[in-house]
Design a protein around this motif. Structure first.
Motif, PDB file in Angstrom:
ATOM      1  N   UNK A   8       0.787  -1.230  -0.126  1.00 12.71           N
ATOM      2  CA  UNK A   8       0.096  -0.090  -0.157  1.00 12.71           C
ATOM      3  C   UNK A   8       0.802   1.259   0.126  1.00 12.71           C
ATOM      4  N   UNK A   9       1.730   1.332   0.732  1.00 15.02           N
ATOM      5  CA  UNK A   9       2.737   2.281   0.904  1.00 15.02           C
ATOM      6  C   UNK A   9       3.349   2.628  -0.379  1.00 15.02           C
ATOM      7  N   UNK A  10       3.881   1.432  -1.263  1.00 21.92           N
ATOM      8  CA  UNK A  10       4.627   1.825  -2.643  1.00 21.92           C
ATOM      9  C   UNK A  10       3.521   2.128  -3.545  1.00 21.92           C
ATOM     10  N   UNK A  11       2.260   1.742  -3.455  1.00 17.51           N
ATOM     11  CA  UNK A  11       1.192   2.178  -4.354  1.00 17.51           C
ATOM     12  C   UNK A  11       1.103   3.501  -4.116  1.00 17.51           C
ATOM     13  N   UNK A  12       0.907   4.022  -2.849  1.00 10.59           N
ATOM     14  CA  UNK A  12       0.803   5.484  -2.633  1.00 10.59           C
ATOM     15  C   UNK A  12       1.775   6.447  -3.217  1.00 10.59           C
ATOM     16  N   UNK A  13       2.861   5.878  -2.995  1.00  9.74           N
ATOM     17  CA  UNK A  13       4.075   6.706  -3.426  1.00  9.74           C
ATOM     18  C   UNK A  13       4.043   6.783  -4.934  1.00  9.74           C
ATOM     19  N   UNK A  14       3.935   5.588  -5.761  1.00  9.42           N
ATOM     20  CA  UNK A  14       3.679   5.757  -7.041  1.00  9.42           C
ATOM     21  C   UNK A  14       2.550   6.711  -7.430  1.00  9.42           C
ATOM     22  N   UNK A  15       1.469   6.641  -7.007  1.00  9.12           N
ATOM     23  CA  UNK A  15       0.426   7.211  -7.298  1.00  9.12           C
ATOM     24  C   UNK A  15       0.676   8.845  -7.228  1.00  9.12           C
ATOM     25  N   UNK A  16       1.314   9.330  -6.222  1.00 11.43           N
ATOM     26  CA  UNK A  16       1.925  10.520  -5.711  1.00 11.43           C
ATOM     27  C   UNK A  16       2.816  10.976  -6.963  1.00 11.43           C
ATOM     28  N   UNK A  17       3.953  10.187  -7.189  1.00  9.35           N
ATOM     29  CA  UNK A  17       4.617  10.508  -8.330  1.00  9.35           C
ATOM     30  C   UNK A  17       4.033  10.512  -9.858  1.00  9.35           C
ATOM     31  N   UNK A  18       3.162   9.820 -10.113  1.00 11.48           N
ATOM     32  CA  UNK A  18       2.309   9.971 -11.184  1.00 11.48           C
ATOM     33  C   UNK A  18       1.431  11.200 -11.260  1.00 11.48           C
ATOM     34  N   UNK A  19       1.044  11.729 -10.077  1.00  8.16           N
ATOM     35  CA  UNK A  19       0.263  12.802 -10.088  1.00  8.16           C
ATOM     36  C   UNK A  19       1.202  14.164 -10.423  1.00  8.16           C
ATOM     37  N   UNK A  36      -3.952  14.265  -4.776  1.00 10.23           N
ATOM     38  CA  UNK A  36      -4.974  14.330  -3.736  1.00 10.23           C
ATOM     39  C   UNK A  36      -5.506  13.171  -2.970  1.00 10.23           C
ATOM     40  N   UNK A  37      -5.629  12.029  -4.012  1.00  9.25           N
ATOM     41  CA  UNK A  37      -6.118  10.760  -3.711  1.00  9.25           C
ATOM     42  C   UNK A  37      -5.104   9.919  -3.024  1.00  9.25           C
ATOM     43  N   UNK A  38      -3.687  10.431  -3.417  1.00  5.40           N
ATOM     44  CA  UNK A  38      -2.701   9.331  -2.754  1.00  5.40           C
ATOM     45  C   UNK A  38      -2.383  10.288  -1.269  1.00  5.40           C
ATOM     46  N   UNK A  39      -2.525  11.332  -1.055  1.00  5.20           N
ATOM     47  CA  UNK A  39      -2.571  11.717   0.265  1.00  5.20           C
ATOM     48  C   UNK A  39      -3.624  11.316   1.107  1.00  5.20           C
ATOM     49  N   UNK A  40      -5.071  11.389   0.614  1.00  9.11           N
ATOM     50  CA  UNK A  40      -5.962  11.035   1.452  1.00  9.11           C
ATOM     51  C   UNK A  40      -5.808   9.481   1.782  1.00  9.11           C
ATOM     52  N   UNK A  41      -5.421   8.696   0.611  1.00  6.17           N
ATOM     53  CA  UNK A  41      -5.356   7.377   1.093  1.00  6.17           C
ATOM     54  C   UNK A  41      -4.174   6.924   2.164  1.00  6.17           C
ATOM     55  N   UNK A  42      -3.378   7.733   2.030  1.00  9.63           N
ATOM     56  CA  UNK A  42      -2.037   7.616   3.039  1.00  9.63           C
ATOM     57  C   UNK A  42      -2.581   7.953   4.464  1.00  9.63           C
ATOM     58  N   UNK A  43      -3.446   9.032   4.506  1.00 13.96           N
ATOM     59  CA  UNK A  43      -4.012   9.589   5.767  1.00 13.96           C
ATOM     60  C   UNK A  43      -5.084   8.610   6.410  1.00 13.96           C
ATOM     61  N   UNK A  44      -6.039   8.291   5.559  1.00 13.51           N
ATOM     62  CA  UNK A  44      -7.274   7.695   6.169  1.00 13.51           C
ATOM     63  C   UNK A  44      -7.265   6.006   5.735  1.00 13.51           C
ATOM     64  N   UNK A  45      -6.404   5.601   5.132  1.00  9.52           N
ATOM     65  CA  UNK A  45      -6.156   4.093   4.808  1.00  9.52           C
ATOM     66  C   UNK A  45      -5.046   3.561   5.581  1.00  9.52           C
TER      67      UNK A  45
END
Length: 85
Positions: A8-19, A36-45
């Motif tokens: 999940x951490x790697x997926x969020x980092x990739x999502x933020x980088x792609x953004x 924004x989706x990456x930041x929300x996912x890291x905060x709430x998931x």
């Protein structure tokens, strides 16, 4: 559980980088949404799962300032002071 957290951490980092890639290439709307989706996912998931994983078998009483724990700390400080002199 730790593998889920890592994936999940790697997926969020990739999502933020792609953004940020989309933002730099000129598509600011899509880039902002992905970041924004990456930041929300890291905060709430990610963060609640991580906190649950780290605290799952811990006794909360060990980390509270009760009279017993305060007495242990005072005794430790007294013994530590006597050993250094």
């Amino acid at each position: 559980m730790k593998y889920i957290i890592r994936i999940l951490f790697i997926a969020i980092v990739i999502l933020i980088c792609v953004g940020y890639y989309f933002k730099n290439s000129g598509d600011h709307g899509t880039g902002d949404k992905l970041v924004g989706i990456g930041i929300l996912a890291s905060s709430f998931i990610l963060m609640p799962i991580f906190i649950y994983h780290r605290w799952k078998n811990k006794k909360v009483k060990d980390y509270m300032l009760t009279e017993e724990n305060l007495k242990k700390m005072r005794d430790y400080d007294k013994n530590k002071g006597n050993n250094t002199q």
